[in-house]
Scaffold this motif. Structure first.
Motif, PDB file in Angstrom:
ATOM      1  N   PRO A 184      17.049  30.781  33.006  1.00 43.21           N
ATOM      2  CA  PRO A 184      15.879  29.883  32.947  1.00 43.21           C
ATOM      3  C   PRO A 184      15.767  29.121  31.632  1.00 43.21           C
ATOM      4  N   GLY A 185      16.193  29.727  30.527  1.00 50.14           N
ATOM      5  CA  GLY A 185      16.137  29.035  29.243  1.00 50.14           C
ATOM      6  C   GLY A 185      16.990  27.784  29.203  1.00 50.14           C
ATOM      7  N   ASP A 186      18.003  27.706  30.080  1.00 56.19           N
ATOM      8  CA  ASP A 186      18.857  26.513  30.123  1.00 56.19           C
ATOM      9  C   ASP A 186      18.090  25.277  30.581  1.00 56.19           C
ATOM     10  N   LEU A 187      16.957  25.492  31.273  1.00 58.33           N
ATOM     11  CA  LEU A 187      16.181  24.352  31.774  1.00 58.33           C
ATOM     12  C   LEU A 187      15.641  23.483  30.640  1.00 58.33           C
ATOM     13  N   LEU A 188      15.529  24.055  29.453  1.00 57.33           N
ATOM     14  CA  LEU A 188      15.025  23.284  28.316  1.00 57.33           C
ATOM     15  C   LEU A 188      15.985  22.162  27.929  1.00 57.33           C
ATOM     16  N   ASP A 189      17.224  22.239  28.401  1.00 54.48           N
ATOM     17  CA  ASP A 189      18.207  21.187  28.132  1.00 54.48           C
ATOM     18  C   ASP A 189      18.435  20.288  29.343  1.00 54.48           C
ATOM     19  N   HIS A 190      17.535  20.372  30.330  1.00 51.32           N
ATOM     20  CA  HIS A 190      17.686  19.570  31.547  1.00 51.32           C
ATOM     21  C   HIS A 190      16.467  18.674  31.765  1.00 51.32           C
ATOM     22  N   ALA A 191      16.639  17.690  32.637  1.00 49.93           N
ATOM     23  CA  ALA A 191      15.542  16.813  33.045  1.00 49.93           C
ATOM     24  C   ALA A 191      14.786  17.505  34.178  1.00 49.93           C
ATOM     25  N   CYS A 192      13.538  17.883  33.936  1.00 48.20           N
ATOM     26  CA  CYS A 192      12.753  18.616  34.928  1.00 48.20           C
ATOM     27  C   CYS A 192      11.560  17.783  35.373  1.00 48.20           C
ATOM     28  N   LEU A 193      11.278  17.831  36.657  1.00 45.69           N
ATOM     29  CA  LEU A 193      10.224  17.037  37.279  1.00 45.69           C
ATOM     30  C   LEU A 193       8.995  17.930  37.411  1.00 45.69           C
ATOM     31  N   ARG A 194       7.933  17.635  36.643  1.00 42.91           N
ATOM     32  CA  ARG A 194       6.828  18.572  36.446  1.00 42.91           C
ATOM     33  C   ARG A 194       5.579  18.178  37.224  1.00 42.91           C
ATOM     34  N   VAL A 195       4.699  19.179  37.356  1.00 41.47           N
ATOM     35  CA  VAL A 195       3.374  19.007  37.947  1.00 41.47           C
ATOM     36  C   VAL A 195       2.338  19.172  36.845  1.00 41.47           C
ATOM     37  N   GLN A 196       1.340  18.282  36.858  1.00 43.71           N
ATOM     38  CA  GLN A 196       0.241  18.377  35.892  1.00 43.71           C
ATOM     39  C   GLN A 196      -1.082  18.324  36.647  1.00 43.71           C
ATOM     40  N   PHE A 197      -1.967  19.292  36.402  1.00 44.75           N
ATOM     41  CA  PHE A 197      -3.254  19.324  37.077  1.00 44.75           C
ATOM     42  C   PHE A 197      -4.213  18.304  36.462  1.00 44.75           C
ATOM     43  N   ALA A 198      -5.318  18.058  37.184  1.00 46.14           N
ATOM     44  CA  ALA A 198      -6.259  17.017  36.762  1.00 46.14           C
ATOM     45  C   ALA A 198      -6.799  17.272  35.362  1.00 46.14           C
ATOM     46  N   GLY A 199      -6.954  18.545  34.991  1.00 40.52           N
ATOM     47  CA  GLY A 199      -7.472  18.859  33.661  1.00 40.52           C
ATOM     48  C   GLY A 199      -6.454  18.715  32.550  1.00 40.52           C
ATOM     49  N   GLY A 200      -5.217  18.390  32.909  1.00 42.07           N
ATOM     50  CA  GLY A 200      -4.170  18.190  31.912  1.00 42.07           C
ATOM     51  C   GLY A 200      -3.191  19.338  31.774  1.00 42.07           C
ATOM     52  N   ALA A 201      -3.492  20.490  32.395  1.00 45.33           N
ATOM     53  CA  ALA A 201      -2.609  21.645  32.262  1.00 45.33           C
ATOM     54  C   ALA A 201      -1.309  21.439  33.039  1.00 45.33           C
ATOM     55  N   LYS A 202      -0.203  21.826  32.410  1.00 40.41           N
ATOM     56  CA  LYS A 202       1.112  21.829  33.070  1.00 40.41           C
ATOM     57  C   LYS A 202       1.571  23.280  33.173  1.00 40.41           C
ATOM     58  N   PRO A 203       1.463  23.886  34.356  1.00 39.22           N
ATOM     59  CA  PRO A 203       1.832  25.298  34.463  1.00 39.22           C
ATOM     60  C   PRO A 203       3.309  25.509  34.157  1.00 39.22           C
ATOM     61  N   PRO A 204       3.634  26.536  33.399  1.00 40.93           N
ATOM     62  CA  PRO A 204       5.048  26.809  33.105  1.00 40.93           C
ATOM     63  C   PRO A 204       5.780  27.248  34.371  1.00 40.93           C
ATOM     64  N   TRP A 205       7.080  27.132  34.331  1.00 42.15           N
ATOM     65  CA  TRP A 205       7.917  27.640  35.417  1.00 42.15           C
ATOM     66  C   TRP A 205       8.227  29.094  35.092  1.00 42.15           C
ATOM     67  N   GLU A 206       7.971  29.984  36.040  1.00 44.14           N
ATOM     68  CA  GLU A 206       8.077  31.420  35.806  1.00 44.14           C
ATOM     69  C   GLU A 206       9.189  32.023  36.662  1.00 44.14           C
ATOM     70  N   VAL A 224       3.796  14.543  37.910  1.00 39.94           N
ATOM     71  CA  VAL A 224       2.959  14.187  39.064  1.00 39.94           C
ATOM     72  C   VAL A 224       1.815  15.180  39.193  1.00 39.94           C
ATOM     73  N   ARG A 225       0.758  14.764  39.896  1.00 37.79           N
ATOM     74  CA  ARG A 225      -0.322  15.670  40.249  1.00 37.79           C
ATOM     75  C   ARG A 225       0.090  16.493  41.465  1.00 37.79           C
ATOM     76  N   PRO A 226      -0.451  17.717  41.601  1.00 36.03           N
ATOM     77  CA  PRO A 226      -0.101  18.508  42.780  1.00 36.03           C
ATOM     78  C   PRO A 226      -0.590  17.828  44.056  1.00 36.03           C
ATOM     79  N   GLY A 227      -0.011  18.203  45.164  1.00 30.87           N
ATOM     80  CA  GLY A 227      -0.415  17.626  46.437  1.00 30.87           C
ATOM     81  C   GLY A 227       0.616  16.665  46.962  1.00 30.87           C
ATOM     82  N   SER A 228       0.124  15.588  47.573  1.00 32.12           N
ATOM     83  CA  SER A 228       1.045  14.647  48.198  1.00 32.12           C
ATOM     84  C   SER A 228       1.981  13.997  47.187  1.00 32.12           C
TER      85      SER A 228
END
Length: 318
Positions: A184-206, A224-228
């Motif tokens: 999983p630590g290798d992801l820090l060297d990759h382009a990752c497509l993230r989700v950000q909630f309306a309040g600004g939080a970006k949940p980590p990948w676990e 992107v925001r969660p959902g559609s």
């Protein structure tokens, strides 16, 4: 009562729906009649309850407080009238559900298809919202969530799959260009497509493997925001833009056709599936009672699941 109850009901419907046309569609009413009802109510009370523009309708401060106080009373009125349904051969009325977008997309559809076939006189309205909500204030009869802490007066019933996974994937073209992550630590060297909630939080990948839990906060070119909007992240991953992390059911069709391939599969976490939750009052509206009984009867016999002790779903999956 100083105000006409029908005008109060119309006002709350407009506040809940966020507009006259939206409320009209949700309640099989006329937008002009709803507007007239709110105008009469404002005249009777001598205050403005809604701020109206050509693009939006929102409650004033006093309007918001009035709607908040009216919601429980109107809910009790609806429950009282629903007693009549106990004398019908089949339940009738509207069931309003508040669910996360991923549940609406991957879990709810087959359940509702079977339920509505069994109860043709019931209509279901689904509101998608990823944050935990006050059911009474939102005008919903029940909600579906994962491991959030429920109020003491809420009843939780397992619905849908009893286990799910958040999984990681990328297009073959991306992996040919950037290589396959091994840890999983290798992801820090990759382009990752993230989700950000309306309040600004970006949940980590676990991730978890053999008792080792790893949480990473990668970066990438798309947020992107969660959902559609998550579909946009999936299509971007299919196009080779980066690595995506979503529910397995959401990505499975792309695994099947080869447009995406699993990444870090030995590290994928499993957690308990969603719960249907609703107020633990003695009398339930007949559409909700029918749905609760339908979900309970449809469950595969298994050990009961207690949401208070179940392993929590990662934040990105709620």
């Amino acid at each position: 009562m100083d105000a006409d109850p029908h005008d109060l009901i119309a006002f709350v419907a407009v506040v809940r729906a966020g507009g006259f046309r939206e409320a009209a569609r949700a309640n099989d009413a006329s937008a002009s009649r709803l507007s007239d009802a709110v105008r009469r109510l404002e005249t009777r009370l001598g205050v403005r309850l809604l701020n109206r523009t050509t693009r939006s309708v929102a409650p004033t401060e006093v309007g918001a407080r009035l709607a908040e106080r009216l919601a429980p009373a109107l809910g009790e009125m609806a429950a009282a009238l629903d007693v009549v349904n106990a004398y019908r051969d089949r339940p009738t009325g509207t069931l309003r559900l508040n669910v996360p977008a991923n549940v609406a997309r991957t879990v709810l559809a087959p359940i509702l298809v079977a339920f509505l076939a069994a109860y043709p006189d019931v209509r279901v309205e689904v509101v998608t919202k990823d944050s935990f909500v006050d059911l009474v204030a939102s005008g919903c009869d029940a909600g579906i969530r994962y491991d959030e802490r429920l109020e003491q007066d809420m009843v939780a019933l397992p619905i849908g799959p009893r286990s799910q996974r958040l999984v990681t994937a990328a297009a073959p073209s991306y992996l040919a260009r950037r290589g396959m992550p091994i840890h999983p630590g290798d992801l820090l060297d990759h382009a990752c497509l993230r989700v950000q909630f309306a309040g600004g939080a970006k949940p980590p990948w676990e991730y978890e493997r053999e008792g080792e839990v790893v949480r990473v906060d990668p970066t990438g070119p798309l947020l992107v925001r969660p959902g559609s909007a998550s579909d946009l992240a999936v299509q971007a991953a299919v196009g080779g833009l980066g690595i995506v992390h979503l529910f397995e059911d959401w990505l499975q069709p792309h695994f099947d056709d080869g447009t995406l391939v699993p990444v870090l599969q030995p590290w994928w976490q499993t957690f308990h599936g969603p719960f249907l939750y609703y107020p633990g009052r003695r009398h339930l509206p007949s559409p909700l009672r029918a749905f609760v009984d339908f979900v309970r009867d449809a469950r595969t016999p298994s050990e009961p699941v207690d949401p208070a002790t179940s392993p929590p779903a990662p934040a990105a999956g709620r």
